[in-house]
Design a protein around this motif. Structure first.
Motif, PDB file in Angstrom:
ATOM      1  N   ALA A 136      -7.209  13.104 -29.654  1.00  0.00           N
ATOM      2  CA  ALA A 136      -6.407  12.001 -29.111  1.00  0.00           C
ATOM      3  C   ALA A 136      -7.110  11.372 -27.921  1.00  0.00           C
ATOM      4  N   GLU A 137      -6.667  10.161 -27.583  1.00  0.00           N
ATOM      5  CA  GLU A 137      -7.073   9.517 -26.339  1.00  0.00           C
ATOM      6  C   GLU A 137      -5.883   8.755 -25.782  1.00  0.00           C
ATOM      7  N   GLN A 138      -5.930   8.478 -24.481  1.00  0.00           N
ATOM      8  CA  GLN A 138      -4.860   7.722 -23.825  1.00  0.00           C
ATOM      9  C   GLN A 138      -5.435   6.954 -22.652  1.00  0.00           C
ATOM     10  N   HIS A 139      -4.783   5.832 -22.323  1.00  0.00           N
ATOM     11  CA  HIS A 139      -5.280   4.944 -21.272  1.00  0.00           C
ATOM     12  C   HIS A 139      -4.124   4.498 -20.385  1.00  0.00           C
ATOM     13  N   TYR A 140      -4.268   4.733 -19.100  1.00  0.00           N
ATOM     14  CA  TYR A 140      -3.251   4.377 -18.103  1.00  0.00           C
ATOM     15  C   TYR A 140      -3.218   2.861 -17.926  1.00  0.00           C
ATOM     16  N   GLN A 141      -2.030   2.276 -18.137  1.00  0.00           N
ATOM     17  CA  GLN A 141      -1.819   0.850 -17.869  1.00  0.00           C
ATOM     18  C   GLN A 141      -0.377   0.657 -17.399  1.00  0.00           C
ATOM     19  N   GLU A 142      -0.219   0.022 -16.252  1.00  0.00           N
ATOM     20  CA  GLU A 142       1.124  -0.153 -15.704  1.00  0.00           C
ATOM     21  C   GLU A 142       1.875  -1.321 -16.339  1.00  0.00           C
ATOM     22  N   GLY A 185     -10.794  17.532 -32.327  1.00  0.00           N
ATOM     23  CA  GLY A 185     -10.730  17.662 -30.879  1.00  0.00           C
ATOM     24  C   GLY A 185     -10.799  19.113 -30.456  1.00  0.00           C
ATOM     25  N   GLY A 186     -11.632  19.880 -31.148  1.00  0.00           N
ATOM     26  CA  GLY A 186     -11.671  21.322 -30.922  1.00  0.00           C
ATOM     27  C   GLY A 186     -12.593  21.784 -29.822  1.00  0.00           C
ATOM     28  N   HIS A 192     -14.519   8.564 -18.529  1.00  0.00           N
ATOM     29  CA  HIS A 192     -14.662   8.330 -19.959  1.00  0.00           C
ATOM     30  C   HIS A 192     -13.647   9.165 -20.720  1.00  0.00           C
ATOM     31  N   GLN A 193     -13.313   8.712 -21.927  1.00  0.00           N
ATOM     32  CA  GLN A 193     -12.389   9.408 -22.812  1.00  0.00           C
ATOM     33  C   GLN A 193     -13.182  10.176 -23.877  1.00  0.00           C
ATOM     34  N   PRO A 194     -12.680  11.342 -24.349  1.00  0.00           N
ATOM     35  CA  PRO A 194     -11.459  12.012 -23.928  1.00  0.00           C
ATOM     36  C   PRO A 194     -11.651  12.979 -22.771  1.00  0.00           C
ATOM     37  N   GLY A 195     -12.803  12.953 -22.102  1.00  0.00           N
ATOM     38  CA  GLY A 195     -13.026  13.795 -20.933  1.00  0.00           C
ATOM     39  C   GLY A 195     -13.788  15.067 -21.249  1.00  0.00           C
ATOM     40  N   ASP A 196     -14.324  15.681 -20.182  1.00  0.00           N
ATOM     41  CA  ASP A 196     -15.139  16.893 -20.312  1.00  0.00           C
ATOM     42  C   ASP A 196     -14.480  18.053 -19.572  1.00  0.00           C
ATOM     43  N   GLU A 197     -14.317  19.151 -20.266  1.00  0.00           N
ATOM     44  CA  GLU A 197     -13.667  20.315 -19.669  1.00  0.00           C
ATOM     45  C   GLU A 197     -14.539  20.949 -18.591  1.00  0.00           C
ATOM     46  N   HIS A 198     -15.851  20.931 -18.771  1.00  0.00           N
ATOM     47  CA  HIS A 198     -16.714  21.618 -17.809  1.00  0.00           C
ATOM     48  C   HIS A 198     -16.755  20.909 -16.453  1.00  0.00           C
ATOM     49  N   LEU A 199     -16.230  19.689 -16.370  1.00  0.00           N
ATOM     50  CA  LEU A 199     -16.183  18.964 -15.099  1.00  0.00           C
ATOM     51  C   LEU A 199     -14.862  19.146 -14.365  1.00  0.00           C
ATOM     52  N   MET A 200     -13.922  19.816 -14.960  1.00  0.00           N
ATOM     53  CA  MET A 200     -12.580  19.948 -14.368  1.00  0.00           C
ATOM     54  C   MET A 200     -12.533  21.082 -13.355  1.00  0.00           C
ATOM     55  N   HIS A 201     -11.686  20.936 -12.350  1.00  0.00           N
ATOM     56  CA  HIS A 201     -11.420  22.022 -11.414  1.00  0.00           C
ATOM     57  C   HIS A 201      -9.943  21.982 -10.997  1.00  0.00           C
ATOM     58  N   PRO A 202      -9.255  23.105 -11.215  1.00  0.00           N
ATOM     59  CA  PRO A 202      -9.730  24.323 -11.872  1.00  0.00           C
ATOM     60  C   PRO A 202      -9.908  24.109 -13.367  1.00  0.00           C
ATOM     61  N   ARG A 203     -10.674  24.992 -13.983  1.00  0.00           N
ATOM     62  CA  ARG A 203     -10.859  24.898 -15.429  1.00  0.00           C
ATOM     63  C   ARG A 203      -9.567  25.288 -16.144  1.00  0.00           C
ATOM     64  N   PRO A 204      -9.238  24.620 -17.237  1.00  0.00           N
ATOM     65  CA  PRO A 204      -8.055  25.004 -18.010  1.00  0.00           C
ATOM     66  C   PRO A 204      -8.172  26.430 -18.538  1.00  0.00           C
ATOM     67  N   ILE A 253       0.094  19.065 -20.047  1.00  0.00           N
ATOM     68  CA  ILE A 253      -0.840  20.183 -20.232  1.00  0.00           C
ATOM     69  C   ILE A 253      -2.165  19.821 -19.569  1.00  0.00           C
ATOM     70  N   TRP A 254      -2.760  20.763 -18.857  1.00  0.00           N
ATOM     71  CA  TRP A 254      -3.987  20.542 -18.095  1.00  0.00           C
ATOM     72  C   TRP A 254      -5.187  20.550 -19.036  1.00  0.00           C
ATOM     73  N   THR A 255      -5.553  19.377 -19.519  1.00  0.00           N
ATOM     74  CA  THR A 255      -6.677  19.188 -20.426  1.00  0.00           C
ATOM     75  C   THR A 255      -7.573  18.076 -19.880  1.00  0.00           C
ATOM     76  N   PRO A 256      -8.769  17.890 -20.447  1.00  0.00           N
ATOM     77  CA  PRO A 256      -9.649  16.821 -19.967  1.00  0.00           C
ATOM     78  C   PRO A 256      -9.047  15.421 -20.047  1.00  0.00           C
ATOM     79  N   LEU A 257      -8.086  15.215 -20.945  1.00  0.00           N
ATOM     80  CA  LEU A 257      -7.454  13.899 -21.032  1.00  0.00           C
ATOM     81  C   LEU A 257      -6.807  13.479 -19.717  1.00  0.00           C
ATOM     82  N   ILE A 258      -6.386  14.437 -18.913  1.00  0.00           N
ATOM     83  CA  ILE A 258      -5.632  14.097 -17.707  1.00  0.00           C
ATOM     84  C   ILE A 258      -6.518  13.452 -16.634  1.00  0.00           C
TER      85      ILE A 258
END
Length: 283
Positions: free
Chosen positions: A126-132, A46-47, A13-25, A221-226
């Motif tokens: 912000a949000e972004q969506h991968y499309q080839e 987006g704070g 889901h967008q824009p993502g959750d930081e607490h689910l990332m590994h490693p944490r930013p 930048i290593w953020t939940p959006l990635i």
């Protein structure tokens, strides 16, 4: 040679959750504060996570009162509130879709009711969506991306301006993609180009009022959006293709936000800073 910079991971889901990332930013400020924003009121969209969280914590350390808008990432938002309070700063947050006019107006109204004014506005959501393929970008995705990334920025700024005075600062997060493109983020990159034009136009419009308008154009930048945007295989190599050979951390961008927010940049408006790992861009 190991091409991996991060563990493989995805979020759905967008824009993502930081607490689910590994490693944490890494959001932590690197230096003690020096009151560069003492007594100021800073508003950040987006704070709750990523660059927004790092900026909120750094601004708090520098003496600002912080208000931030987030979409629906309650756990991340509560953590950001805790971190800002730990710096001794007052904080206010609100959930809502930045792209909605009503949300923008209610958020700004609530901030002004709480703090009385706005000195710094950081348009960061912000949000972004991968499309080839361009043909796979639906009208729904196109309109959703524009609504969040540029329409929301316009609406928040429009609501905030009546509460900003001479000496205030507006900072908009654009992207390296506005300068060099990104072939799997075509709609996102085009919104970031629109943001760049918005900054250049608005800076001229507000110069006579003493309100500065600038942009920050992060690279990888290593953020939940990635993990929320890219396939896990792409995430594992994220940031490998820049000269520094790694993704940046949110606290490496927040310092750009601070510079543009405070009086250190009092003779700078209509410009863009480029924390992008060494990618050379024009403009």
């Amino acid at each position: 040679m190991n091409e991996q910079t991060l563990p493989k991971q995805e979020q759905d889901h967008q824009p993502g959750d930081e607490h689910l990332m590994h490693p944490r930013p890494d959001y932590s400020p690197r230096y003690r504060g020096s009151d560069r924003l003492k007594g100021k009121v800073a508003v950040i969209t987006g704070g709750d996570s990523g660059i927004g969280r790092a900026t909120a914590v750094l601004f708090a350390r520098e003496g600002a009162k912080v208000a931030f808008l987030y979409k629906d990432e309650t756990e991340d938002a509560e953590e950001t509130e805790r971190l800002v309070k730990a710096e001794g700063a007052d904080v206010f947050s609100m959930a809502g879709d930045v792209g909605e006019t009503d949300v923008a107006n209610r958020f700004v109204e609530a901030v002004v009711q709480r703090f009385g004014r706005i000195d710094v506005l950081v348009n960061n959501a912000a949000e972004q969506h991968y499309q080839e393929e361009l043909t796979d970008i639906s009208d729904e995705q196109l309109e959703r991306t524009y609504k969040t990334n540029i329409f929301g920025m316009f609406r928040i700024t429009r609501a905030a301006l009546p509460h900003m005075q001479e000496g205030s600062s507006i900072i908009c997060t654009t992207s390296v993609t506005a300068f060099k493109g990104q072939d799997v983020l075509m709609d996102y990159a085009s919104t970031k180009g629109a943001i760049l034009a918005f900054v250049r136009a608005l800076s001229g419009n507000l110069a006579s009022k003493g309100i500065r308008v600038n942009a920050v154009a992060p690279g990888p930048i290593w953020t939940p959006l990635i993990p929320a945007s890219f396939p896990a295989e792409n995430v594992a190599k994220f940031g490998k293709n820049v000269p520094l050979g790694r993704p940046g951390q949110p606290n490496e961008v927040a310092t750009c936000m601070l510079f543009l927010a405070c009086e250190d940049s009092s003779y700078i408006t209509g410009q863009t800073l480029h924390p992008n790992g060494g990618t050379l861009v024009g403009g």
